[in-house]
Each structure stands twice: as C-alpha cells, then as structure tokens.
Design an enzyme around this catalytic site. Sequence first.
Site, mmCIF file in Angstrom:
data_model
loop_
_atom_site.group_PDB
_atom_site.id
_atom_site.type_symbol
_atom_site.label_atom_id
_atom_site.label_comp_id
_atom_site.label_asym_id
_atom_site.label_seq_id
_atom_site.Cartn_x
_atom_site.Cartn_y
_atom_site.Cartn_z
ATOM 1 N N LYS A 277 36.362 29.159 54.736
ATOM 2 C CA LYS A 277 35.584 28.395 53.755
ATOM 3 C C LYS A 277 35.046 27.116 54.392
ATOM 4 O O LYS A 277 35.636 26.621 55.357
ATOM 5 C CB LYS A 277 36.514 27.983 52.593
ATOM 6 C CG LYS A 277 36.846 29.109 51.639
ATOM 7 C CD LYS A 277 37.645 28.583 50.450
ATOM 8 C CE LYS A 277 37.980 29.699 49.491
ATOM 9 N NZ LYS A 277 36.802 30.301 48.844
ATOM 10 N N ARG A 351 41.080 39.945 44.999
ATOM 11 C CA ARG A 351 41.017 41.314 44.473
ATOM 12 C C ARG A 351 41.954 42.250 45.254
ATOM 13 O O ARG A 351 42.406 43.250 44.717
ATOM 14 C CB ARG A 351 39.555 41.794 44.470
ATOM 15 C CG ARG A 351 38.897 41.862 45.797
ATOM 16 C CD ARG A 351 37.366 41.890 45.702
ATOM 17 N NE ARG A 351 36.809 40.566 45.472
ATOM 18 C CZ ARG A 351 35.511 40.305 45.311
ATOM 19 N NH1 ARG A 351 34.626 41.288 45.331
ATOM 20 N NH2 ARG A 351 35.084 39.082 45.112
HETATM 21 N N1 BES Z 1 39.483 31.652 45.415
HETATM 22 C C1 BES Z 1 38.133 31.982 45.572
HETATM 23 C C2 BES Z 1 37.305 31.791 44.320
HETATM 24 C C3 BES Z 1 37.141 30.394 43.812
HETATM 25 C C4 BES Z 1 35.956 29.732 44.000
HETATM 26 C C5 BES Z 1 38.138 29.782 43.080
HETATM 27 C C6 BES Z 1 35.795 28.458 43.495
HETATM 28 C C7 BES Z 1 37.981 28.515 42.581
HETATM 29 C C8 BES Z 1 36.799 27.857 42.783
HETATM 30 C C9 BES Z 1 37.999 33.449 46.001
HETATM 31 O O1 BES Z 1 39.056 33.952 46.721
HETATM 32 C C10 BES Z 1 36.774 33.547 46.858
HETATM 33 O O2 BES Z 1 36.739 32.894 47.852
HETATM 34 N N2 BES Z 1 35.819 34.360 46.441
HETATM 35 C C11 BES Z 1 34.628 34.539 47.173
HETATM 36 C C12 BES Z 1 34.247 35.985 47.091
HETATM 37 C C13 BES Z 1 33.074 36.357 47.951
HETATM 38 C C14 BES Z 1 33.427 36.216 49.413
HETATM 39 C C15 BES Z 1 32.668 37.759 47.637
HETATM 40 C C16 BES Z 1 33.544 33.676 46.550
HETATM 41 O O3 BES Z 1 33.480 33.612 45.327
HETATM 42 O O4 BES Z 1 32.792 33.047 47.279
HETATM 43 ZN ZN ZN Z 2 38.898 33.567 48.821
#
Ligand code: BES
Ligand code: ZN
Length: 497
Positions: A277, A351
């Site tokens: 991230k 997921r």
């Molecule tokens: N934990 C994150 C989602 C999230 C985003 C939680 C903002 C709280 C605040 C999740 O694991 C994630 O990173 N999802 C990705 C999925 C994508 C790579 C398909 C996302 O939403 O960017």
């Molecule tokens: Zn994630």
Amino acid sequence: MKIEPIDYAITSVETDLMAIGYFKDESKLHGSLAEIDEAMNGDIESLISQNKISGNFKKTTIIYTFGRLPAKCLLIIGLGDKNEFNENVIKEMAGVVVKTANKQKVKNIITCLSNIMDYGIEDEDLIHCFVEGTFLANYSFKGYSTNNEDKNQIESMQLLVDCEKDKVIKGIESGTVYALGTNMARDLVNTPGNLMTPTDIAKRAVEIANKYKMEYEILEKDDMERLGMGGILAVSQGSEQLPKMIVLKYFNAKDSNNVIGLVGKGLTFDAGGISIKPRSNMHIMKSDMGGGATVLGVMDSIGKMGLDANVIAVIPSAENMLSGAALKPGDVIKTMSGKTVEVINTDAEGRLILADGITYIKKLGATRIIDVATLTGAIVTALGDITTGAMSNKDDFIKEFFKCTKKTGENIWQLPIFSEYKEQIKSDIADLKNTGGSKAGSITAALFIEAFIEDTPWIHLDIAGTAWSGKETNLIKKGGTGVMVRSLIQYIRDNIK
Ligand code: BES
Ligand code: ZN
Ligand code: ZN
C-alpha cells in the site's frame, strides 16, 4: 459511568448540572420545564421570548440558577421540531449533554426526560436511546500517553423519568449493553497492531468465552494445514505473527435449528503484502480487524443479555506483511473449500481469509451467515464514511436486517450482485482470481465471497468506510466506531425463533 433513575421533584434535586430538552416553538412551557420556570420566577419564558433560548436541534443554553433551584446550573438542549422527534434526536441529545458536561468538567449530572416522554416514542425505547447515546458519547480510548491526562469522563448520570419502573430498568439495561458492546469493538480497533496481533485477538475472544461459558476453538497454523485452509495460510505466510482461526459458539436455543453465523475479518495489520500500500495513512490499517472487533462486541453483548439464540462467530485473523516468504502476485492457492484462487493482488487479502472462515462456519452448522469486513476501498468511493455497504443473496434476509439497522439508526445501503459481474473474477488458470479490476470493486469482492457461501442465506457488510472515523461527532470519537455492533445485536434479538 453509572446510570440510574430517580423520581424526585425536579425542583428539589441537588446537582451541578441539570439537563433538559426543549422543542422549537414551544411557547407555552409545560411539565418539568414549566416547574423549573416557576422556580426561576419566569426567567425561562422570558429568555425564550427574547430568543435567548433556542429550540433549534442541538443548540444549547446554559443558565446558572444562583440558588433559585438546588441544581446549580441548567443546560437546555434544543430538540428541533416536535414532528421530527425520533430516536436519533434522543441519542444526539445525550451526546450534547455528555459533551457539554465534559467541557464544563462536571462529573455528575441529572437529565430530565419526563417532559419528552409523550411524543410518540415508547418509554422503554426512549430510555434505551438516551442511555446508549450517553455511553457512546462518553467513550474515550485510554491510550498510552505517560502524562495520564484526564479525559474528563462523566462518572454518574441520573435520569428523571416518569414511567413504569420495569420499563426504565429494561431501557437502561439494553441501552447500556448496545453501547458497551460498541465501545468494546472501538477499543479493539484503536489498539495498535503491535498490541493487537492475531494472538491478542484470540486471547480477547477466549476471555469472552470464559465470561459467559461459551464453547470456543482457536485453530492454530498446524490445524489450518490439516484442514487445508490455504487462504488464511497464504495471507499470513509473509508475517512473523501466527494466524488464528477464532471460533466462539453460543448455543442457548436448544429447540431451534436456526444457527446464525457471524464471520468477521480480523486482519490485524494490512500492509498490502508484496502489492504494498502507499505510505500515507498506512497506520490506519491497524483497523483492518474492524469486522472481527464488531463480531466480538456482539458476542460479548449477547452473552451479557443471555439471549435465547444460537450464534457461531468465526474470526479468521492474520497479518498481511512483506517478506521473502510472502505470498506473491501470480501465485495460485487452494482454499479449504477445495476452490483454487489465482492471486492477482496480495492486497485483496480479506476475501482470502474470509473464504476459509466461511467454509469453516458452514461446516460448524451455520444456517445463515453475516460477514463483516473492512473489505474494499471501492466502498469508500461509493458510499463515503457514513454508510455501510450491504450485499446479499436472499432478499428476505436483507430486508429483515434493514429493519434492524433502521431501529438502531446505522446507515446502510444495498449494492447489487448481478451474476454478470462474475466475469470479472474468472481466472484463466484457477477457479477464481482475487481481484476483478477497477470497476465495481465492492461488488466483485462480494461475489468472490459468495463463491464460498454457495446457497446459504448470506449478507455481506463492507465496513471499510465506516469502521474508522477521521473526525469527532457527538456520538463518535476519532478512531474505531464499533459500527454494526448494535444492528447485529438487534438482529439476533429480533430473530429468535
Ligand atoms: N483492507 C483493505 C480495504 C480498506 C480500504 C479498508 C480502505 C479500510 C479502508 C483491503 O484489504 C484492500 O486493500 N482492498 C483492496 C482490494 C483491491 C486490491 C482489489 C482495495 O480496496 O484497494
Ligand atoms: Zn488489503
Ligand atoms: Zn485488508
């Protein structure tokens, strides 16, 4: 904080602060407010006629009584239009009372509710809402500062009410449980990732189980290997922290075949893995166990209430990190269900752990499942941070749940999961891939989970936007919100069959 009812005459109770609500355009004072006005020689009416006291929603006026009442100070809270009076107004009123009292550094308060008890809200509900709002507003995270700064929390709240004693007791009890379950989830989310590892969450779960004599299981890494839980194992393999599959079983309705399954995402820190991230705000990813925190808050609350229901909670818990051992984009893994997944993006890890959690909870006998997860950034884009996204494979089930969110006042909105979207998560080399591209990200995430749910009635709650608040309101502090704890308790209470 202690909350208790009192039934003295309003003009005879001694206190540092007495709070009372006042509707807009209430020219002729009645009930308690009229009694106060009389003791104050008509000053209240006079201030109203000079527009010095406002009935506008959440407007406050502080009046010192200088001995004309045993209460040293009056706090009059505007309640808005009588026709718009509802449960939320009562919670906000409680929030205003708590905030004002904390600002004034008053520790013990009396609130008069008797003058607002005949405006269409059942007495027990009204008391529940006020008590819930009081505990939510009075929450603060203890934190780790070494200067022991005083957070000014109120110590006692007495309620002047005018209704049957057992309704008062019930309202206070349920309002307290709903709010303290929420506050428990807030504490879990606010605790930093180094102090809230999968092992720590498991310990908290065991404490709850022991407190209410629930059965529990904590599956360790070797249990997961034996059971073929390739999803949670893959996510945790880049971390020093061992994964835990946490299970609590609450069976208190022996004659019912109905078993509610709650699955909460318990990612104690989500760095994104190799698909790392961006650095800004990465620290907030300690909140990626918000779904698990909500589920624990609910389990503690139903244990406390001794509800006549059957509920299984499963919290797959892991940390998503980077290392030479970490899962890589392109890897193919096999989940407990037997389904294979091509990992396109290691940041779509929620997921993968939920997949195993869901397969396991089905094996344990859940007859309908609600999963709660900080799953997608896409839900934040769609609904912002005040509305939870909901998706479901059964209309009746989600309708029933929406009745509960309406009662608790938690914002929620349904998104469709049309099967056409499934195209986006088809893989060339495995049964599924773990991302569906940039379009409809929350829906494709839900459809990924649905592949493991199969025909079991299911609701998916994406709380990525709502589990954490960047700002303070009357009822919410910055940080973990404990979202959906109250609605899930309500659902379990309303669906005892
Ligand atoms: N934990 C994150 C989602 C999230 C985003 C939680 C903002 C709280 C605040 C999740 O694991 C994630 O990173 N999802 C990705 C999925 C994508 C790579 C398909 C996302 O939403 O960017
Ligand atoms: Zn994630
Ligand atoms: Zn995540």
